[in-house]
Design an enzyme around this catalytic site. Sequence first.
Site, PDB file in Angstrom:
ATOM      1  N   GLU A 142     -72.153  24.342-113.845  1.00 43.12           N
ATOM      2  CA  GLU A 142     -72.211  24.669-112.422  1.00 43.12           C
ATOM      3  C   GLU A 142     -73.632  24.991-111.963  1.00 43.12           C
ATOM      4  O   GLU A 142     -74.004  24.635-110.838  1.00 43.12           O
ATOM      5  CB  GLU A 142     -71.285  25.856-112.115  1.00 43.12           C
ATOM      6  CG  GLU A 142     -69.798  25.514-112.157  1.00 43.12           C
ATOM      7  CD  GLU A 142     -69.208  25.498-113.542  1.00 43.12           C
ATOM      8  OE1 GLU A 142     -69.954  25.782-114.518  1.00 43.12           O
ATOM      9  OE2 GLU A 142     -68.013  25.195-113.705  1.00 43.12           O
ATOM     10  N   LYS A 194     -56.553  16.235-128.225  1.00 40.30           N
ATOM     11  CA  LYS A 194     -55.964  17.165-127.252  1.00 40.30           C
ATOM     12  C   LYS A 194     -54.491  16.782-127.058  1.00 40.30           C
ATOM     13  O   LYS A 194     -54.177  15.618-126.867  1.00 40.30           O
ATOM     14  CB  LYS A 194     -56.713  17.063-125.920  1.00 40.30           C
ATOM     15  CG  LYS A 194     -56.521  18.251-124.998  1.00 40.30           C
ATOM     16  CD  LYS A 194     -57.651  18.324-123.960  1.00 40.30           C
ATOM     17  CE  LYS A 194     -57.596  19.594-123.144  1.00 40.30           C
ATOM     18  NZ  LYS A 194     -58.748  19.738-122.242  1.00 40.30           N
ATOM     19  N   ARG A 228     -71.544  32.002-111.268  1.00 42.16           N
ATOM     20  CA  ARG A 228     -72.634  31.870-112.262  1.00 42.16           C
ATOM     21  C   ARG A 228     -73.819  31.078-111.724  1.00 42.16           C
ATOM     22  O   ARG A 228     -74.841  30.974-112.352  1.00 42.16           O
ATOM     23  CB  ARG A 228     -72.150  31.262-113.567  1.00 42.16           C
ATOM     24  CG  ARG A 228     -71.623  29.876-113.492  1.00 42.16           C
ATOM     25  CD  ARG A 228     -71.315  29.279-114.875  1.00 42.16           C
ATOM     26  NE  ARG A 228     -70.708  30.229-115.798  1.00 42.16           N
ATOM     27  CZ  ARG A 228     -70.366  29.901-117.062  1.00 42.16           C
ATOM     28  NH1 ARG A 228     -70.575  28.685-117.500  1.00 42.16           N
ATOM     29  NH2 ARG A 228     -69.827  30.782-117.871  1.00 42.16           N
TER      30      ARG A 228
HETATM   31  C1  LIG Z   1     -67.608  27.911-116.049  1.00 36.52           C
HETATM   32  C2  LIG Z   1     -66.267  27.185-116.101  1.00 36.52           C
HETATM   33  N1  LIG Z   1     -66.131  26.026-115.435  1.00 36.52           N
HETATM   34  C3  LIG Z   1     -64.946  25.380-115.432  1.00 36.52           C
HETATM   35  C4  LIG Z   1     -63.885  25.895-116.118  1.00 36.52           C
HETATM   36  C5  LIG Z   1     -62.538  25.204-116.058  1.00 36.52           C
HETATM   37  N2  LIG Z   1     -62.141  24.718-117.389  1.00 36.52           N
HETATM   38  C6  LIG Z   1     -61.295  25.382-118.141  1.00 36.52           C
HETATM   39  S1  LIG Z   1     -61.025  24.639-119.607  1.00 36.52           S
HETATM   40  C7  LIG Z   1     -62.047  23.343-119.183  1.00 36.52           C
HETATM   41  C8  LIG Z   1     -62.273  22.200-120.120  1.00 36.52           C
HETATM   42  C9  LIG Z   1     -62.768  22.731-121.432  1.00 36.52           C
HETATM   43  O1  LIG Z   1     -63.001  21.628-122.298  1.00 36.52           O
HETATM   44  P1  LIG Z   1     -63.296  21.957-123.811  1.00 36.52           P
HETATM   45  O2  LIG Z   1     -64.303  23.042-123.906  1.00 36.52           O
HETATM   46  O3  LIG Z   1     -63.620  20.679-124.447  1.00 36.52           O
HETATM   47  O4  LIG Z   1     -61.942  22.561-124.362  1.00 36.52           O
HETATM   48  P2  LIG Z   1     -60.536  21.774-124.591  1.00 36.52           P
HETATM   49  O5  LIG Z   1     -59.695  22.095-123.362  1.00 36.52           O
HETATM   50  O6  LIG Z   1     -60.848  20.325-124.734  1.00 36.52           O
HETATM   51  O7  LIG Z   1     -59.971  22.379-125.834  1.00 36.52           O
HETATM   52  C10 LIG Z   1     -62.601  23.560-117.944  1.00 36.52           C
HETATM   53  C11 LIG Z   1     -63.556  22.638-117.277  1.00 36.52           C
HETATM   54  C12 LIG Z   1     -64.062  27.114-116.795  1.00 36.52           C
HETATM   55  N3  LIG Z   1     -63.053  27.732-117.451  1.00 36.52           N
HETATM   56  N4  LIG Z   1     -65.260  27.725-116.782  1.00 36.52           N
HETATM   57 MG   LIG Z   2     -62.510  19.256-125.351  1.00 37.29          MG
END
Ligand SMILES: Cc1ncc(C[n+]2csc(CCOP(=O)(O)OP(=O)(O)O)c2C)c(N)n1
Ligand SMILES: [Mg+2]
Length: 649
Positions: free
Chosen positions: A377, A291, A405
């Site tokens: 969640e 990242k 959700r």
């Molecule tokens: C249901 C939900 N919960 C929380 C979030 C907030 N959120 C946005 S991106 C993220 C992290 C995502 O991690 P990953 O899937 O590994 O993607 P990366 O950012 O590492 O590429 C979170 C928790 C969201 N978008 N949707």
């Molecule tokens: Mg990730």
Amino acid sequence: MSVEEGTANHGRLLSTVRGPQDVKRMTAEQLDILAAEIRDFLIAKVSRTGGHIGPNLGVVEITLAMHRVFDSPRDRLLFDTGHQAYVHKIVTGRQDGFDKLRQRGGLSGYPSQAESEHDLIENSHASTALSYADGLAKAYALRGEQRSVVAMVGDGALTGGMCWEALNNIATAGNPLVIVVNDNGRSYSPTIGGLADHLSSLRLNPGYEKVLDTVKDALGSTPLVGRPMYEVLHAVKKGIKDAVAPQAMFEDLGIKYVGPVDGHDITAVESALRAAKNFGGPVIVHAVTRKGYGYRPAEEDEADCLHGPGGAFDVETGQLVAAPSVKWTHVFADELVKIADERPDVVGITAAMAEPTGIATLARKHQHRVYDVGIAEQHAVTSAAGLAMGGLHPVVAVYATFLNRAFDQVLLDVAMHKLPVTFVLDRAGITGPDGPSHYGIWDMSVFGVVPGLRIAAPRDAGSLREELREAVAVDDGPTIVRFPTGTVAADLPAVRRVGAVDVLAESARTDVLLVAVGSFGQLGMEVAARVAEQGYGVTVVDPRWVRPVPAELVELAAGHRLVVSVEDGVRVGGVGAALAQAMRDADVRVPLRDLGVPADWHPHGTRAQILADLGLTAQDVARDVTGWISGLDDQSGETVQADEAAAKN
Ligand SMILES: Cc1ncc(C[n+]2csc(CCOP(=O)(O)OP(=O)(O)O)c2C)c(N)n1
Ligand SMILES: [Mg+2]
Ligand SMILES: CC(=O)[C@@H](O)[C@H](O)COP(=O)(O)O
């Protein structure tokens, strides 16, 4: 253009990219140059607008490879959560839009069908892409359409339950489908859970580099068609403990696994994607990435690898340019720690967002009383029910939009059992840059119907502290405390309290009762001042606990000529609607006008811009109120004339 020319004219390759076909025709050397130019571009642009710089720097090579192997939009490229689709937007001809990224009228921070035929999933909620992919693949199979479906999903999103529901169905259906696991080991902070541990064991294993080389060689040396390649890969990984690569976990599901591959090696990713494309069934391509790759301030940002700076940041340091201010989140976090110091039964739960919700502050003081459940969640809520059944008082801190959700879990796992769980909803109301699927505008309506659940909407820091304490003191049912994004409002003292309702301003005349919900308290005061200039008296009240509607509000309404409510939430089923119902039930026949957010998909912009677009400013509301109350004067004037006429006859 020669590589030398490309190198000599830095950025020139990027300027030639107007669609996927432009990256398809590039040589390996040009692609490496292009990847570097894209990183420079993203850092330059996003450092001015804010946005998800960390995630997007991590998927440059993967996205280029996806567009080279597949033919979007005939083949559908899906992005889980969608915050990492900036490179996809660059490849599909939208690089000119980045100067207005996430700004009103500008490029969305997520895929947008209105922007491009290459975009499909607009929902920014995580863990949905594989379900879309399952459905799409089934549709193409049923319609006999030869179209590939490719879904990029992060390791964080994979901690969401929907992903596993989808994988179960994808395996059973057996349709051709490529799942690109973008494994950077992080959500915001390091990803939690068994799968994450499994994946991270790969990165930490001393044989990791050897595994990458071995897999790359295998991909390069075997025919990328049919099943032989998988036997080779299987043999390869059999030679290396399965624990190194989670192949077994996925293949036990019935889904072929290719990888791990270096997600920053375009050639390796392309080979894996071609193998997966040619397999003829569901395949997972496990790409290991970093990242923030290629940008030191992001790579070295321990908190979240510059996951999503909310505004402009300094390119050299990655630090936000805007002066720090006291956010609602900070006040919540500070008070929660104070409460936890006094109440050993209080514990915190986060869904992979400990820092953004402030729960991390509690974790730093009481490490063993905070649970990060991953992006899960629904599990968070029902796990909280279990914690409450076990004698604790959980505080579940999520962004308002993400609790949507888990409605069923709140209703039947928590409320039906009358359990003491407090949900703290940050980013409630209109947020702004993240657009419609991030707007926390539904909670007061959706959760307002839950029997026994009480919702508080603090108007300022003092109210937040007070109402959070009141919430965690409730032991016979769930509570919600909801507040908006951004800088916390200056404290607004009450002149008196009627039951649970704070009176913020009143006058000798009782023309209008203005019910200002939550952070709209200050707006209410400004409206009162403007309306007073027209000679009308406005009583401004803050209900504090907004659902169920306090009985005192109905009593106060009875003493006025007009009631107006204004809330940072949808009107449908909102506080205003509930107050109207309560007044009808009490036979209080005072006209009521309820102002709020129309139930709709409102575009992205700043919070202030969107509220202004919706007429939720002091000026607009004052104009409305003046019109309504003077209209009553006219009517009463007509009524008086009618009465006089009747009296004469
Ligand atoms: C249901 C939900 N919960 C929380 C979030 C907030 N959120 C946005 S991106 C993220 C992290 C995502 O991690 P990953 O899937 O590994 O993607 P990366 O950012 O590492 O590429 C979170 C928790 C969201 N978008 N949707
Ligand atoms: Mg990730
Ligand atoms: C993609 C996602 O859901 C989060 O990264 C979100 O964009 C964060 O919003 P804030 O910037 O309000 O914390």
